[in-house]
Every structure is written in C-alpha cells, then in structure tokens.
Design an enzyme around this catalytic site. Structure first.
Site, PDB file in Angstrom:
ATOM      1  N   GLU A 130      13.582  20.770  23.807  1.00 15.46           N
ATOM      2  CA  GLU A 130      13.547  21.614  24.876  1.00 15.46           C
ATOM      3  C   GLU A 130      12.222  21.402  25.358  1.00 15.46           C
ATOM      4  OE1 GLU A 130      13.743  25.809  24.018  1.00 15.46           O
ATOM      5  OE2 GLU A 130      15.459  25.769  22.859  1.00 15.46           O
ATOM      6  N   GLU A 132      14.170  26.739  16.141  1.00 18.95           N
ATOM      7  CA  GLU A 132      13.142  27.333  16.218  1.00 18.95           C
ATOM      8  C   GLU A 132      12.870  28.533  15.258  1.00 18.95           C
ATOM      9  OE1 GLU A 132      11.813  28.759  20.191  1.00 18.95           O
ATOM     10  OE2 GLU A 132      11.792  26.723  20.819  1.00 18.95           O
TER      11      GLU A 132
END
Length: 488
Positions: free
Chosen positions: A392, A186
């Site tokens: 995720e 991320e």
C-alpha cells in the site's frame, strides 16, 4: 548498526536519474498493482447471509465515524465486480490485492463456511484471471466477526485459533487459483487503534488488551500460515503485511534517540521480532513492565508466530517524527482534562509525536518519500533473503469531477512519482523489492473518516456509483505500460 544509525534520517532526494531527466526503469517482472479492502468497497453488508463485523457495529454508533457514514453500501463492489475488474484491466495492472471478508465466509466467526460467500470470491478470482490479472488475497483487513468480539476479540487467545480455521477454509476454496496469500493486514492498527486509542473498531481503550491483541495477532499469523500451507492444492506464497513506521528522532540527543527506540519497539519490533526471530523485544517488555508481565504468552507461541513468509508486504504513507518530552509546563490554575487515549502503549509518557514540515495530504499526513526508502533499506539489512512488496502507498486529496466529468489530481501524481522514485532508489541500493501496489483502486469508505477522504485512482460518485478514472489513474497506466517512471 548503532541506535543512532538505525534512526538517522536518510537522504530524501530522488534517485540521481530522476534529477538528470532520465526515466527510471524498473526490473523485468516487477509487479504493478492496486489494492482495496472488503469493508471499504464491497457494501452489501447483509447480502447472502453475511454476518455483522466490528466495523458494522462501530460505524453505527454516533460520533465514531465522520458524518455517521458506514460501509453499508460503500462503492457497491459486491454488485459491480465485472465493472471494477474492467477498470483494473484498463489500468494495465499485473496484480490486484483484495481482502476476503471473514463475516461473508463464517458469519459468526466459527462453524462451516457459507457457500454463497465463497462463491462471491470465486467469481472475483475467476474474473481477475480471465482479465490476465494475478489475485493477491488478504485474509484479514480488520473486519472481525462481531460475535468473536463479543467473546473477547483479539485480546482473547481463541480468536487466533478461529482465524486459523477460517484461513484453512478460504485456502481450500481458492487455493487452486490464488497463489499469493496475506494472513493479516496492518495488525498494528487492529491492536493499537482498535484496543488502545479506540479510534478504530471495536473502539476499546484498554492498553493491556492492545498488547494481548498484538500477541494474538502474531499467533494468528503463524497458525493461519500453517493452516494455509496445509490445504493449498499447489505451492503458494504466504505473506504478512505490516504498516511499519519510519521513525525519526528530532535530534541526535540520547533522550530523543530513546523516544525513537520506544516507538520503534511498540510500532515495529512488536511484530518483526516474533515473526522473524521468534522472540519478544526485550526493551518492549521492560517498557511495559508496569502494565503486564506478558504471562499471556504461552510456551510455543513465539515459535508458532515465526512461521516463514515467502515475502513481506510493506504499507507506507508518511514518517513518524518523535522527541523526548518537553520540560514540565508551568502549573495551571485549571484542573487538567483527561488525556486522549494513546496507541503508543508503554511509550506515552516518554515521547512527543511532532508534526513534520512540508506539504501534506488531505489526511494531514506529511509527504515524504524518504521514509519509504528508509524502511526498504532497513529491511534489506535486517531481513536478508526476504523479498519485499510495497502493498500500500498512496494519498488522499480533495478530488472532484469538473463540469466535463474529468478528475484532475496533480498532487497525487506528484506523490506517487516521488514514492516510486524512492522504491527505484531502494532497488538500486540492493533492496529486494518485487512490486508496488497503489492504495487505492477506488475511492472508498475511509474508516473513521467515512467518505470524506479520497485515495482512489478511480473517482466514485457515491450517490450514483459512477466510476471515473482520474488523471493519476491514466498516469499510473502509462508507468505500467512503459515499466518505467518518467522524469519528474
């Protein structure tokens, strides 16, 4: 694909088989996993020579983290690897995605490796392999060594170069046993929550620094991927994990579509275009022309950032609903206060972020599995030939252990069911999705929310470190055992 098509909301119904009461079977070899991150679970922040990270520093500043929580102890995973690997084996996962703490390997972000740090991850990898679980190693999940931040952090080019050295060290130490590698997790959060809105470490609110950080993170991915491939003793799979935004305009108006375009540029294409196409998004450069001329991008940077990936990781939790600004409000007799720093650099004056309707998690995030389907099918079309993993996906709810010691979390089960159905539907519609990782294995330190939000399949009593598998953990173990999602 037209601009309108790119941002058109998809049909959010589950795959037809779910509606007819038939189990949804996943392909043979589908990878079932769970994920964690070093700072969120390890604790032991001063053990065996580990240096401080930006999150150690940030979380100790009053007001930055709810209740003054820090990751100093977290879930004490550093001292509980055998117990936690046993939990993974009990769940039946095929894969475990963990991150390596850069400050454990290079306490200052440079120089020779700290062998005791490498030893910890070697023990973890050996325990996973002994349990028949494939390790998936992420090199960077936000814990930049503090000394590198004091030298300038990710807005400084040298940080990308230091990352490549670190990647080579870890790859050489673990590459004989770890096949799957992720360079960065991320990078949008690192750049824009850390350097623009300041709600994450290091807590800076400098829009141009955020754009510089995003570029240097792309460069770090490319340099790190090359460094890994240069030292791995056997062929490995090198990847990148992005938290792409499923952007939806409120209406089909030109103004709302332009708002969605702006968010897509700074939320998604700022990483997708350099990594997969070796270019900057032209519209993003125009949107930010009043802030920077992008002269920090040097010749050769974009070619380096476009290092090939063997698969792309996708992290998804909820969609992003946007609209053009509302009409000018009536004048106020009071002077306006300072605007909250925004992560949406270059888009802020032209976009409204709107709350989506429907059920919400304890994070106040809307529950909408359709956004995951939208992302997976978008990538099917835009990146043909690139395998995808959902690295995720999960939800926080107000979990607690009842008097019998059980943790009942039906809302999480419903959330996971809906999102797995969306993955199944995307596969049926041609998306090359190879696996799914629940966030998270354990309740953990949830960044600025401290210990107030629980995402785990396993409940952690942070006072005693007692682990209790929740109903959702048992449910997920059943899905894995069957290789199929039961009817809703």
């Amino acid at each position: 694909m037209t601009t309108a098509d790119a941002f058109a909301p998809a049909d959010t119904d589950a795959h037809a088989d779910a509606r007819t009461g038939t189990a949804l079977r996943f392909p043979a070899g589908f990878r079932w996993g769970a994920a964690t991150a070093a700072y969120q679970i390890e604790g032991a922040v001063s053990a065996d020579g580990r240096g401080p990270s930006v999150w150690d520093t940030f979380s100790r500043i009053p007001g930055n983290v709810l209740n003054g929580d820090t990751g100093a102890i977290a879930a004490d995973h550093y001292h509980r690897v055998p117990e936690d690997v046993a939990l993974l084996k009990r769940l039946g996962v095929s894969d475990y995605r963990f991150s390596v703490a850069w400050p454990r390997i290079q306490p200052t972000g440079r120089g020779p490796a700290l062998q005791r740090g490498l030893d910890f991850y070697q023990r973890l990898v050996d325990a996973l392999l002994g349990a028949g679980i494939r390790p998936v190693a992420t090199l960077y999940h936000w814990d930049l060594p503090q000394e590198l931040e004091e030298l300038g952090g990710w807005p400084r080019r040298e940080t990308a170069e230091r990352f490549a050295e670190y990647a080579g060290i870890v790859g050489a130490a673990l590459g004989d046993r770890v096949h799957d590698w992720t360079t960065l997790n991320e990078p949008w959060c690192t750049a824009f929550l850390g350097y623009a809105s300041g709600v994450h470490a290091p807590g800076r609110t400098e829009p141009v620094a955020a754009l510089r950080a995003a570029h240097h993170l792309n460069l770090a991915h490319g340099l790190g991927a090359a460094a890994l491939r240069a030292v791995l003793p056997r062929p490995g799979a090198v990847s990148l994990t992005l938290n792409l935004h499923a952007v939806r305009p409120l209406t089909g108006s030109a103004a709302d579509l332009d708002a969605a375009r702006r968010i897509d540029a700074v939320g998604n294409r700022i990483f997708l275009d350099p990594v997969f196409h070796g270019r900057l998004p032209e519209d993003l450069v125009r949107d930010t022309a009043g802030l920077t001329d992008w002269s920090f991008v040097r010749d050769g940077d974009l070619a380096a950032a476009a290092a090939p990936v063997d698969w792309l990781g996708i992290n998804y939790y909820s969609p992003t609903l946007v609209a053009a600004p509302a009409a000018e409000p009536a004048p106020s007799p009071r002077a306006p206060g300072p605007a909250e720093p925004s992560p949406w650099v270059g888009a802020e004056p032209y976009v409204r972020l709107l709350p989506a309707r429907g059920p919400r998690t304890a994070m106040d995030w809307p529950v909408d599995a359709g956004g995951l389907y939208e992302l997976l099918t978008r990538l099917r079309d835009e990146l043909p030939g690139v395998p995808l993993l959902v690295t995720e996906n999960g939800a926080a709810y107000a979990d607690y252990a009842d008097p019998e010691g059980e943790v009942h979390d039906p809302d999480r089960i419903a959330y996971l069911h809906g999102h797995l159905a969306a993955v199944h539907r995307a596969i049926a519609d041609g998306a090359d999705v190879r696996g799914y990782f629940v966030w998270s294995l354990l309740d953990n330190f949830e960044w600025a929310h401290g210990y107030s939000k629980r995402f785990g399949l396993v409940h952690v009593d942070f006072a005693t470190q007692r682990r209790t598998v929740k109903d959702s953990g048992r449910w997920y173990a059943g899905v894995i055992a069957r290789g199929a999602l039961p009817p809703a």
